[in-house]
Scaffold this motif. Structure first.
Motif, PDB file in Angstrom:
ATOM      1  N   LYS A 282       0.329  -1.531  -0.082  1.00  0.00           N
ATOM      2  CA  LYS A 282      -0.032  -0.310  -0.001  1.00  0.00           C
ATOM      3  C   LYS A 282       1.238   1.266  -0.037  1.00  0.00           C
ATOM      4  O   LYS A 282       0.714   2.245  -1.500  1.00  0.00           O
ATOM      5  N   ALA A 283       1.701   0.991   0.755  1.00  0.00           N
ATOM      6  CA  ALA A 283       2.891   2.271   0.787  1.00  0.00           C
ATOM      7  C   ALA A 283       3.309   2.873  -0.305  1.00  0.00           C
ATOM      8  O   ALA A 283       3.286   3.607  -0.962  1.00  0.00           O
ATOM      9  N   LEU A 284       3.742   1.872  -0.942  1.00  0.00           N
ATOM     10  CA  LEU A 284       4.515   1.617  -2.404  1.00  0.00           C
ATOM     11  C   LEU A 284       3.514   2.288  -3.307  1.00  0.00           C
ATOM     12  O   LEU A 284       4.218   2.961  -4.303  1.00  0.00           O
ATOM     13  N   ASP A 285       2.193   1.868  -3.526  1.00  0.00           N
ATOM     14  CA  ASP A 285       1.619   2.626  -4.548  1.00  0.00           C
ATOM     15  C   ASP A 285       1.007   3.983  -4.386  1.00  0.00           C
ATOM     16  O   ASP A 285       0.527   4.551  -5.302  1.00  0.00           O
ATOM     17  N   LEU A 286       1.032   3.828  -3.034  1.00  0.00           N
ATOM     18  CA  LEU A 286       0.687   5.057  -2.435  1.00  0.00           C
ATOM     19  C   LEU A 286       2.129   6.295  -3.307  1.00  0.00           C
ATOM     20  O   LEU A 286       1.851   7.592  -3.616  1.00  0.00           O
ATOM     21  N   ALA A 287       3.293   5.931  -3.025  1.00  0.00           N
ATOM     22  CA  ALA A 287       3.822   6.511  -3.009  1.00  0.00           C
ATOM     23  C   ALA A 287       4.008   6.384  -4.665  1.00  0.00           C
ATOM     24  O   ALA A 287       4.243   8.141  -5.409  1.00  0.00           O
ATOM     25  N   ARG A 288       3.821   5.769  -5.894  1.00  0.00           N
ATOM     26  CA  ARG A 288       4.297   5.947  -6.506  1.00  0.00           C
ATOM     27  C   ARG A 288       2.783   6.722  -7.090  1.00  0.00           C
ATOM     28  O   ARG A 288       3.147   7.694  -8.370  1.00  0.00           O
ATOM     29  N   GLU A 289       1.761   7.136  -6.993  1.00  0.00           N
ATOM     30  CA  GLU A 289      -0.174   8.093  -6.647  1.00  0.00           C
ATOM     31  C   GLU A 289       1.109   9.070  -6.454  1.00  0.00           C
ATOM     32  O   GLU A 289       1.184  10.442  -7.472  1.00  0.00           O
ATOM     33  N   ASN A 290       1.417   9.661  -5.728  1.00  0.00           N
ATOM     34  CA  ASN A 290       1.579  10.360  -5.424  1.00  0.00           C
ATOM     35  C   ASN A 290       2.853  11.388  -6.430  1.00  0.00           C
ATOM     36  O   ASN A 290       2.913  12.441  -6.700  1.00  0.00           O
ATOM     37  N   GLU A 291       3.940  10.518  -6.934  1.00  0.00           N
ATOM     38  CA  GLU A 291       4.973  10.242  -8.088  1.00  0.00           C
ATOM     39  C   GLU A 291       4.358  11.212  -9.261  1.00  0.00           C
ATOM     40  O   GLU A 291       4.453  11.948  -9.793  1.00  0.00           O
ATOM     41  N   GLU A 292       3.500  10.427  -9.044  1.00  0.00           N
ATOM     42  CA  GLU A 292       2.458  10.647 -10.369  1.00  0.00           C
ATOM     43  C   GLU A 292       2.190  12.110 -10.762  1.00  0.00           C
ATOM     44  O   GLU A 292       2.256  12.260 -10.970  1.00  0.00           O
ATOM     45  N   LYS A 293       0.806  12.182  -9.192  1.00  0.00           N
ATOM     46  CA  LYS A 293       0.498  13.471  -8.924  1.00  0.00           C
ATOM     47  C   LYS A 293       1.442  14.687  -9.193  1.00  0.00           C
ATOM     48  O   LYS A 293       0.990  15.702 -10.066  1.00  0.00           O
ATOM     49  N   ALA A 294       2.879  14.493  -9.101  1.00  0.00           N
ATOM     50  CA  ALA A 294       3.579  15.631  -8.391  1.00  0.00           C
ATOM     51  C   ALA A 294       4.459  16.014  -9.999  1.00  0.00           C
ATOM     52  O   ALA A 294       4.675  16.997 -10.290  1.00  0.00           O
ATOM     53  N   ARG A 295       4.527  14.826 -10.830  1.00  0.00           N
ATOM     54  CA  ARG A 295       5.417  14.768 -12.007  1.00  0.00           C
ATOM     55  C   ARG A 295       4.455  15.773 -12.936  1.00  0.00           C
ATOM     56  O   ARG A 295       4.033  16.812 -13.527  1.00  0.00           O
ATOM     57  N   GLU A 296       2.273  15.188 -13.435  1.00  0.00           N
ATOM     58  CA  GLU A 296       1.268  16.155 -13.768  1.00  0.00           C
ATOM     59  C   GLU A 296       1.250  17.440 -13.090  1.00  0.00           C
ATOM     60  O   GLU A 296       0.772  18.199 -14.178  1.00  0.00           O
ATOM     61  N   SER A 297       1.312  17.798 -11.377  1.00  0.00           N
ATOM     62  CA  SER A 297       1.439  18.939 -11.650  1.00  0.00           C
ATOM     63  C   SER A 297       2.674  19.832 -11.382  1.00  0.00           C
ATOM     64  O   SER A 297       2.130  21.087 -11.945  1.00  0.00           O
ATOM     65  N   GLU A 298       3.719  19.581 -12.014  1.00  0.00           N
ATOM     66  CA  GLU A 298       4.660  19.831 -12.451  1.00  0.00           C
ATOM     67  C   GLU A 298       4.494  20.275 -13.931  1.00  0.00           C
ATOM     68  O   GLU A 298       5.081  21.654 -14.371  1.00  0.00           O
ATOM     69  N   GLU A 299       4.135  19.496 -14.916  1.00  0.00           N
ATOM     70  CA  GLU A 299       3.800  19.498 -15.786  1.00  0.00           C
ATOM     71  C   GLU A 299       2.583  20.819 -16.149  1.00  0.00           C
ATOM     72  O   GLU A 299       2.903  21.731 -16.980  1.00  0.00           O
ATOM     73  N   ILE A 300       2.067  20.863 -15.644  1.00  0.00           N
ATOM     74  CA  ILE A 300       0.879  21.991 -15.587  1.00  0.00           C
ATOM     75  C   ILE A 300       1.246  23.448 -14.972  1.00  0.00           C
ATOM     76  O   ILE A 300       0.840  24.881 -15.431  1.00  0.00           O
ATOM     77  N   ALA A 301       2.447  23.277 -13.836  1.00  0.00           N
ATOM     78  CA  ALA A 301       2.933  24.453 -13.445  1.00  0.00           C
ATOM     79  C   ALA A 301       3.720  25.069 -15.244  1.00  0.00           C
ATOM     80  O   ALA A 301       3.610  25.945 -14.730  1.00  0.00           O
ATOM     81  N   ARG A 302       4.581  24.065 -15.826  1.00  0.00           N
ATOM     82  CA  ARG A 302       5.210  24.757 -16.217  1.00  0.00           C
ATOM     83  C   ARG A 302       4.313  24.803 -17.803  1.00  0.00           C
ATOM     84  O   ARG A 302       4.992  26.717 -18.221  1.00  0.00           O
ATOM     85  N   ALA A 303       3.328  24.516 -18.172  1.00  0.00           N
ATOM     86  CA  ALA A 303       2.653  25.035 -19.030  1.00  0.00           C
ATOM     87  C   ALA A 303       1.992  26.529 -18.721  1.00  0.00           C
ATOM     88  O   ALA A 303       1.633  27.615 -19.363  1.00  0.00           O
ATOM     89  N   ASN A 304       1.052  26.465 -17.273  1.00  0.00           N
ATOM     90  CA  ASN A 304       1.179  27.386 -16.858  1.00  0.00           C
ATOM     91  C   ASN A 304       1.604  28.634 -16.986  1.00  0.00           C
ATOM     92  O   ASN A 304       1.711  30.041 -17.230  1.00  0.00           O
ATOM     93  N   ALA A 305       2.946  28.339 -16.641  1.00  0.00           N
ATOM     94  CA  ALA A 305       4.540  29.402 -16.678  1.00  0.00           C
ATOM     95  C   ALA A 305       4.151  30.094 -17.926  1.00  0.00           C
ATOM     96  O   ALA A 305       4.635  31.170 -18.537  1.00  0.00           O
ATOM     97  N   GLU A 306       4.145  28.985 -19.052  1.00  0.00           N
ATOM     98  CA  GLU A 306       4.563  29.532 -20.972  1.00  0.00           C
ATOM     99  C   GLU A 306       3.664  30.460 -21.008  1.00  0.00           C
ATOM    100  O   GLU A 306       3.962  30.879 -21.793  1.00  0.00           O
TER     101      GLU A 306
END
Length: 600
Positions: A282-306
């Protein structure tokens, strides 16, 4: 003349050799083997008048291997014993006695005979030697057994007819009968005494040997017995009388106890491994899920900055093209600023998600580390009493009789018993903890008379208190009734009372309970030795963190009791704690509170 002399010498030599092989016995002068007419199933005369039993069959095989002609001499036991000791018969079989070793010759042990106590069914009691105080016990005459039972205060009745004694026990005349294991099994089955049960006793086993005044005969028998033992013939003939393990008879309950312990230990390890594996997954699944969300948020942030940069460029271009349209320019600038704030916010969210992912990974790593710590400490805690039990029992089994004083033997037996109880207590606590943590223990709430239950707990503990220690129960409200789980109330309260009993050598223990803040508050106060310094920081989690407690040989094993209590109270959404007993000057106060529906 010389030829005739050679023939005579050859015949004399042959006669001497023949005599040496069979020790002077022949068809005309066979060996006289005395047997008891009524000592079933070892030796007896059946209804057809034919000698029967394991002794008869084994002796027939032994004499055939020794090439010694023999015949049976059945008689009563009293007559046979006298005939053997006084040399009126050549051979018999007896239990080895140090009191007769100087008047006759014993062979090596053929088998060892173990004692059992036979009682009636329905007696809910474990009959160890200490439990036989003031019991009326029937037994055949045996000086070592008689002396042992007299020392512990048993009321002895010496009988000469074991069959009659077993029937009298079945009818209620005695509290128990002490005899050999094979005798109890044989007589219960033969006479269909279905209301009797057998239980092994921790008495020294007796060696069953051949006995004779003829030393050469005993020496020849010893030599042949060694060969027959190697070939498995002794077990083959006496297999229904006793079971052996490398020459030492092992009671059947030992096999059952060992098997049960191994199964319980394996199940505990498997269940704990499965639980930790699920948590880690469960902990590993949660870590992977949060990591995926973090990458998505980072991409959104870069897009918004552009987008913000593009909007700002558009705003500047529009300002240059249409200076007259200042409001539109300001609007575009405002949009650009909002986009910039949104981009900054998204960047912060991405950073937070990344931190959560790191925390989840660290939690998974710590869970695996705590599992290793728990298993390591439990392994040590289980192995310590096991080593003591095996070591002391090996010493007692290999020590020849008379080499160790009786007092030292008793001390070793007490140590074996103490470590066995500690091992059983530790396994019971481990099972309780596994049951609570594994969510298998359901909370079955029912209407409970709290005053009655607390009184029962105190009555159960009082006989175990150290001399001079008292236990009182404070009842604030008479007839207190509540809706709660009686089983869990007993587990936690009895653990705290047992803990206070073990650490209070003088003074008193006080059990208090009352209604508090919408629940029930229970307190156990003692005047014992107080809290050890090394356990104050984490007394309820002793086997969960290597920085708070690691077992070593210089300290007592605190067990899992308080960890079990903590797990139960947490599951009940309650609180549990401990503090020093400053009111009485020394000692400890353990308490717990649980939200409880009070009915009166």
């Amino acid at each position: 003349m010389k030829l005739r002399l050679y023939c005579i010498l050859l015949m004399v030599t042959f006669a001497i050799a023949a005599s040496a092989d069979n020790l002077g016995f022949s068809e005309k002068k066979p060996l006289q083997f005395g047997i008891d007419k009524d000592y079933a199933p070892l030796e007896f005369v059946n209804e057809k008048g034919v000698p029967s039993g394991a002794d008869v069959e084994f002796t027939k095989l032994l004499m055939k291997r020794l090439d010694i002609p023999f015949e049976y001499k059945p008689n009563t036991w009293g007559a046979i014993a006298g005939d053997v000791l006084q040399g009126r018969v050549d051979l018999g079989m007896m239990v080895y006695s140090p009191y007769r070793k100087d008047v006759t010759n014993y062979s090596r042990a053929v088998i060892r005979l173990y004692y059992q106590i036979v009682t009636r069914k329905g007696t809910d009691k474990s009959y160890g030697l200490r439990d036989m105080h003031n019991m009326e016990v029937a037994l055949m005459a045996s000086r070592p057994v008689r002396d042992t039972l007299q020392k512990i205060g048993a009321k002895l009745v010496i009988v000469d007819d074991l069959t009659k004694a077993m029937k009298d026990l079945s009818a209620g005349k005695y509290d128990a009968v002490v005899c050999y294991r094979y005798q109890a099994k044989y007589l219960i089955a033969k006479h269909n005494l279905q209301n009797l049960v057998q239980e092994d006793l921790t008495l020294t086993p007796r060696e069953y040997c051949y006995v004779s005044n003829n030393k050469k005969l005993i020496a020849a028998i010893d030599k042949e017995l060694d060969k027959m033992d190697d070939e498995g013939l002794i077990d083959e003939v006496y297999g229904n009388v006793a079971s052996t393990f490398n020459g030492v008879i092992i009671p059947r309950w030992v096999y059952g106890a060992i098997a049960a312990f191994v199964i319980v230990a394996l199940l505990a390890v498997i269940l704990n491994q499965m639980r930790n594996t699920r948590q880690l997954k469960k902990a590993l699944d949660l870590a992977r899920e949060n990591e995926e969300k973090a990458r998505e948020s980072e991409e959104i942030a870069r897009a918004n900055a552009e987008k913000a940069k593009e909007s700002e460029a558009i705003a500047k271009a529009n300002a240059e093209k249409a200076k007259a349209s200042e409001e539109e320019a300001r609007r575009i600038a405002d949009v650009a600023r909002r986009n910039a704030k949104e981009a900054e916010y998204n960047a912060q969210v991405a950073s937070q998600n990344e931190a959560k992912a790191r925390e989840a990974a660290e939690a998974a790593r710590k869970s695996e580390e705590l599992k290793d710590i728990f298993l390591g400490n439990m392994s040590h805690s289980l192995r310590t009493p096991l080593n003591a039990i095996i070591g002391f029992s090996d010493l007692l089994m290999t020590m020849e009789e008379g080499m160790m004083p009786k007092e030292e033997q008793n001390d070793l037996l007490h140590l074996i018993n103490k470590n066995g109880l500690e091992l059983l207590h530790l396994i019971n606590e481990l099972l309780s903890l596994s049951e609570v943590e594994g969510e298998k223990q359901l909370f079955q709430r029912e209407v409970t008379d709290v005053d009655y239950e607390m009184g029962q707990f105190a009555a159960e503990i009082r006989p175990q208190l150290h001399e001079g220690v008292t236990l009182e129960v404070e009842e604030p409200v008479e007839g207190l009734r509540a809706l709660l789980d009686k089983k869990l109330l007993r587990i936690v309260t009895m653990h705290l009372l047992d803990n206070a009993m073990q650490h209070t050598m003088e003074g008193k223990i006080k059990l208090s309970y009352y209604v508090k803040e919408g629940g029930m508050y229970v307190e156990v106060r003692d005047t014992g030795v107080g809290l050890p310094e090394k356990l104050k920081q984490n007394i309820f989690g002793l086997l969960s963190d290597k920085n708070t407690y690691t077992h070593d040989d210089s300290q007592d094993n605190p067990g899992l009791g308080l960890s079990v209590c903590k797990a139960i109270i947490d599951r009940c959404n309650g609180k549990i704690g401990v503090r020093e007993n400053t009111e009485d000057g020394h000692g400890t106060i353990f308490w717990f509170w649980t939200p409880t529906e009070i009915l009166n």
